[in-house]
Design a protein around this motif. Structure first.
Motif, short mmCIF file in Angstrom:
data_model
loop_
_atom_site.label_atom_id
_atom_site.label_comp_id
_atom_site.label_asym_id
_atom_site.label_seq_id
_atom_site.Cartn_x
_atom_site.Cartn_y
_atom_site.Cartn_z
N GLU A 75 0.82 -1.29 0.09
CA GLU A 75 -0.13 -0.16 0.00
C GLU A 75 0.90 1.09 -0.01
O GLU A 75 1.53 1.73 1.00
CB GLU A 75 -0.95 -0.04 1.35
CG GLU A 75 -1.85 1.03 1.31
CD GLU A 75 -2.83 1.26 0.06
OE1 GLU A 75 -2.99 2.38 -0.28
OE2 GLU A 75 -3.48 0.22 -0.36
N SER A 76 1.07 1.85 -1.20
CA SER A 76 2.07 2.94 -1.31
C SER A 76 1.66 4.08 -0.28
O SER A 76 2.58 5.05 -0.07
CB SER A 76 2.13 3.35 -2.74
OG SER A 76 0.73 3.75 -3.19
N SER A 77 0.49 4.40 0.02
CA SER A 77 -0.08 5.52 0.53
C SER A 77 0.56 5.48 2.14
O SER A 77 0.51 6.23 2.77
CB SER A 77 -1.29 5.71 0.65
OG SER A 77 -2.17 4.64 1.23
N LEU A 78 0.92 4.06 2.64
CA LEU A 78 1.39 3.96 3.91
C LEU A 78 2.92 4.14 3.93
O LEU A 78 3.21 4.51 5.12
CB LEU A 78 1.10 2.43 4.33
CG LEU A 78 -0.53 2.40 4.65
CD1 LEU A 78 -0.46 1.07 5.05
CD2 LEU A 78 -1.13 3.13 5.65
N ALA A 79 3.55 4.12 3.00
CA ALA A 79 5.16 4.34 3.09
C ALA A 79 5.37 5.55 3.72
O ALA A 79 6.38 5.60 4.60
CB ALA A 79 5.68 4.35 1.53
N PRO A 80 5.20 6.83 3.37
CA PRO A 80 5.48 8.00 4.10
C PRO A 80 5.09 7.99 5.67
O PRO A 80 5.66 8.37 6.31
CB PRO A 80 4.47 9.10 3.44
CG PRO A 80 4.20 8.49 1.90
CD PRO A 80 3.88 6.86 2.15
N LEU A 81 3.97 7.28 5.86
CA LEU A 81 3.47 7.24 7.25
C LEU A 81 4.61 6.38 7.99
O LEU A 81 5.06 6.51 8.99
CB LEU A 81 2.09 6.62 7.44
CG LEU A 81 1.65 6.43 8.73
CD1 LEU A 81 1.57 7.66 9.58
CD2 LEU A 81 0.07 5.61 8.68
#
Length: 126
Positions: A75-81
């Protein structure tokens, strides 16, 4: 917006944040290993893990009797988190203690951890 809220709720508990923090270092951990380092009942650890899986923060796989958990890196949206959390917690006393405890726990076979936990005790002296 609901997915974002679910993710934030899933990591807004100290023990769930501890799970996420150690999984930033270890690729995957068995549920019994997570239960052991948290020093909680299996049902409590299971509830935390389920919430994180349902929110999409963690993925799991079953191998025989054991269930292994890892961060959902697909889930690429979680990488920054994950990066942000790692920067905030990587050198904290709690994470340092958890990683040190895990070193000992990882030396114990899952079968032995599970047996000890079923008998109401913790296996590793941490």
């Amino acid at each position: 917006m609901d997915k974002t809220l679910a993710v934030l709720k899933a990591i807004s508990d100290k023990n769930r944040l501890r799970i996420l923090s150690v999984l930033l270092v270890h690729e995957e951990l068995c549920a019994c290993q997570i239960t052991e380092f948290l020093k909680v009942a299996g049902a409590t650890a299971s509830r935390h893990l389920s919430q994180m899986v349902n929110a999409g923060v963690l993925e799991n796989r079953k191998q025989g009797r054991w269930v292994y958990f890892r961060l959902n890196r697909d889930e690429s949206s979680l990488a920054p988190l994950f990066k942000w959390i790692n920067r905030k917690v990587e050198n904290t006393t709690q994470v340092t203690q958890d990683l040190k405890a895990l070193e000992k726990i990882l030396c114990v076979p899952c079968e032995n951890l599970s047996r000890k936990q079923r008998n109401g005790g913790h296996c590793a002296k941490v």
